[in-house]
Design a protein around this motif. Sequence first.
Motif, PDB file in Angstrom:
ATOM      1  N   TYR A 163       0.783  -1.216   0.216  1.00  0.00           N
ATOM      2  CA  TYR A 163       0.089  -0.116  -0.029  1.00  0.00           C
ATOM      3  C   TYR A 163       1.064   1.277  -0.073  1.00  0.00           C
ATOM      4  O   TYR A 163       0.958   1.928   0.995  1.00  0.00           O
ATOM      5  CB  TYR A 163      -0.825   0.054   1.188  1.00  0.00           C
ATOM      6  CG  TYR A 163      -1.850  -1.134   1.276  1.00  0.00           C
ATOM      7  CD1 TYR A 163      -2.821  -1.340   0.514  1.00  0.00           C
ATOM      8  CD2 TYR A 163      -1.697  -2.176   2.235  1.00  0.00           C
ATOM      9  CE1 TYR A 163      -3.710  -2.398   0.741  1.00  0.00           C
ATOM     10  CE2 TYR A 163      -2.486  -3.258   2.344  1.00  0.00           C
ATOM     11  CZ  TYR A 163      -3.640  -3.398   1.612  1.00  0.00           C
ATOM     12  OH  TYR A 163      -4.350  -4.366   1.749  1.00  0.00           O
ATOM     13  N   PRO A 164       1.655   1.606  -1.238  1.00  0.00           N
ATOM     14  CA  PRO A 164       2.564   2.654  -1.184  1.00  0.00           C
ATOM     15  C   PRO A 164       1.825   4.015  -1.010  1.00  0.00           C
ATOM     16  O   PRO A 164       2.637   5.024  -0.783  1.00  0.00           O
ATOM     17  CB  PRO A 164       3.251   2.445  -2.709  1.00  0.00           C
ATOM     18  CG  PRO A 164       2.044   1.719  -3.180  1.00  0.00           C
ATOM     19  CD  PRO A 164       1.425   0.921  -2.322  1.00  0.00           C
ATOM     20  N   LEU A 165       0.601   4.278  -1.152  1.00  0.00           N
ATOM     21  CA  LEU A 165      -0.040   5.513  -0.871  1.00  0.00           C
ATOM     22  C   LEU A 165      -0.335   5.812   0.476  1.00  0.00           C
ATOM     23  O   LEU A 165      -1.080   6.906   0.646  1.00  0.00           O
ATOM     24  CB  LEU A 165      -1.359   5.574  -1.912  1.00  0.00           C
ATOM     25  CG  LEU A 165      -0.864   5.456  -3.451  1.00  0.00           C
ATOM     26  CD1 LEU A 165      -2.231   5.514  -4.395  1.00  0.00           C
ATOM     27  CD2 LEU A 165       0.076   6.603  -3.843  1.00  0.00           C
ATOM     28  N   SER A 166      -0.315   4.820   1.217  1.00  0.00           N
ATOM     29  CA  SER A 166      -0.572   4.960   2.687  1.00  0.00           C
ATOM     30  C   SER A 166       0.079   6.463   3.289  1.00  0.00           C
ATOM     31  O   SER A 166       1.136   6.863   2.962  1.00  0.00           O
ATOM     32  CB  SER A 166       0.011   3.837   3.651  1.00  0.00           C
ATOM     33  OG  SER A 166      -0.824   2.652   3.263  1.00  0.00           O
ATOM     34  N   GLY A 167      -0.547   6.961   3.925  1.00  0.00           N
ATOM     35  CA  GLY A 167      -0.091   8.418   4.607  1.00  0.00           C
ATOM     36  C   GLY A 167      -0.512   9.690   3.614  1.00  0.00           C
ATOM     37  O   GLY A 167      -0.029  10.559   3.963  1.00  0.00           O
ATOM     38  N   ASN A 168      -0.985   9.334   2.718  1.00  0.00           N
ATOM     39  CA  ASN A 168      -1.439  10.347   1.569  1.00  0.00           C
ATOM     40  C   ASN A 168      -2.891  10.905   1.906  1.00  0.00           C
ATOM     41  O   ASN A 168      -3.834  10.379   2.708  1.00  0.00           O
ATOM     42  CB  ASN A 168      -1.445  10.002   0.262  1.00  0.00           C
ATOM     43  CG  ASN A 168      -0.129   9.647  -0.303  1.00  0.00           C
ATOM     44  OD1 ASN A 168       0.777  10.062   0.347  1.00  0.00           O
ATOM     45  ND2 ASN A 168      -0.143   8.944  -1.231  1.00  0.00           N
ATOM     46  N   LEU A 169      -3.149  12.123   1.312  1.00  0.00           N
ATOM     47  CA  LEU A 169      -4.613  12.720   1.160  1.00  0.00           C
ATOM     48  C   LEU A 169      -5.141  12.239  -0.088  1.00  0.00           C
ATOM     49  O   LEU A 169      -4.742  12.424  -1.118  1.00  0.00           O
ATOM     50  CB  LEU A 169      -4.258  14.017   1.369  1.00  0.00           C
ATOM     51  CG  LEU A 169      -5.579  15.116   1.017  1.00  0.00           C
ATOM     52  CD1 LEU A 169      -6.514  14.854   2.271  1.00  0.00           C
ATOM     53  CD2 LEU A 169      -5.207  16.593   1.027  1.00  0.00           C
ATOM     54  N   PHE A 170      -6.334  11.852   0.050  1.00  0.00           N
ATOM     55  CA  PHE A 170      -7.308  11.708  -1.209  1.00  0.00           C
ATOM     56  C   PHE A 170      -8.346  12.343  -1.424  1.00  0.00           C
ATOM     57  O   PHE A 170      -8.777  13.264  -0.339  1.00  0.00           O
ATOM     58  CB  PHE A 170      -7.594  10.221  -1.191  1.00  0.00           C
ATOM     59  CG  PHE A 170      -6.306   8.994  -0.828  1.00  0.00           C
ATOM     60  CD1 PHE A 170      -5.780   8.678  -2.016  1.00  0.00           C
ATOM     61  CD2 PHE A 170      -6.181   8.625   0.368  1.00  0.00           C
ATOM     62  CE1 PHE A 170      -4.878   7.836  -1.686  1.00  0.00           C
ATOM     63  CE2 PHE A 170      -5.041   7.916   0.488  1.00  0.00           C
ATOM     64  CZ  PHE A 170      -4.565   7.304  -0.446  1.00  0.00           C
ATOM     65  N   ALA A 171      -8.865  12.673  -2.539  1.00  0.00           N
ATOM     66  CA  ALA A 171     -10.149  13.579  -2.903  1.00  0.00           C
ATOM     67  C   ALA A 171     -10.851  12.721  -3.860  1.00  0.00           C
ATOM     68  O   ALA A 171     -10.397  12.486  -4.791  1.00  0.00           O
ATOM     69  CB  ALA A 171      -9.709  14.870  -3.410  1.00  0.00           C
ATOM     70  N   THR A 172     -12.217  12.974  -3.658  1.00  0.00           N
ATOM     71  CA  THR A 172     -13.225  12.411  -4.475  1.00  0.00           C
ATOM     72  C   THR A 172     -14.397  13.162  -4.736  1.00  0.00           C
ATOM     73  O   THR A 172     -14.488  13.956  -3.534  1.00  0.00           O
ATOM     74  CB  THR A 172     -13.422  10.941  -4.120  1.00  0.00           C
ATOM     75  OG1 THR A 172     -14.149  10.050  -5.068  1.00  0.00           O
ATOM     76  CG2 THR A 172     -14.067  10.771  -2.767  1.00  0.00           C
ATOM     77  N   GLU A 173     -15.211  12.948  -5.516  1.00  0.00           N
ATOM     78  CA  GLU A 173     -16.737  13.687  -5.584  1.00  0.00           C
ATOM     79  C   GLU A 173     -17.537  12.480  -5.467  1.00  0.00           C
ATOM     80  O   GLU A 173     -18.031  12.030  -6.399  1.00  0.00           O
ATOM     81  CB  GLU A 173     -16.867  14.475  -6.536  1.00  0.00           C
ATOM     82  CG  GLU A 173     -15.990  15.906  -6.583  1.00  0.00           C
ATOM     83  CD  GLU A 173     -16.274  16.896  -7.776  1.00  0.00           C
ATOM     84  OE1 GLU A 173     -17.099  16.531  -8.492  1.00  0.00           O
ATOM     85  OE2 GLU A 173     -15.627  17.856  -7.941  1.00  0.00           O
ATOM     86  N   PRO A 174     -18.183  12.156  -4.239  1.00  0.00           N
ATOM     87  CA  PRO A 174     -19.055  11.029  -3.964  1.00  0.00           C
ATOM     88  C   PRO A 174     -20.359  10.939  -4.532  1.00  0.00           C
ATOM     89  O   PRO A 174     -21.351  10.235  -4.456  1.00  0.00           O
ATOM     90  CB  PRO A 174     -18.925  10.683  -2.690  1.00  0.00           C
ATOM     91  CG  PRO A 174     -18.732  12.108  -2.166  1.00  0.00           C
ATOM     92  CD  PRO A 174     -17.967  12.786  -3.013  1.00  0.00           C
ATOM     93  N   GLY A 175     -20.818  12.225  -5.045  1.00  0.00           N
ATOM     94  CA  GLY A 175     -22.370  12.230  -5.397  1.00  0.00           C
ATOM     95  C   GLY A 175     -22.978  13.037  -4.586  1.00  0.00           C
ATOM     96  O   GLY A 175     -24.331  12.897  -4.933  1.00  0.00           O
TER      97      GLY A 175
END
Length: 81
Positions: free
Chosen positions: A57-69
Amino acid sequence: MGRGQVACYDPATGEKLSSVAVPAPHTSSCAFGGPELKTLFITSARQDLTPEQLAKYPLSGNLFATEPGVAGVPTHSFRAG
């Protein structure tokens, strides 16, 4: 290990309505922001993950953004008097 998701539940029934998958096992917090509060920002943690888990899981520790509707609601300031 965590589930790598943020879920939405019906407060009256406890039924799981939807979820957003995150490419990290430990989601740590989330908040709506952006124009019209339509962007869901999700943080994740990498603390206590083994080198093997970090490789998976190399993206651990990151910030994610999404538009869930769906959109968030504005906050209300509070001042103690």
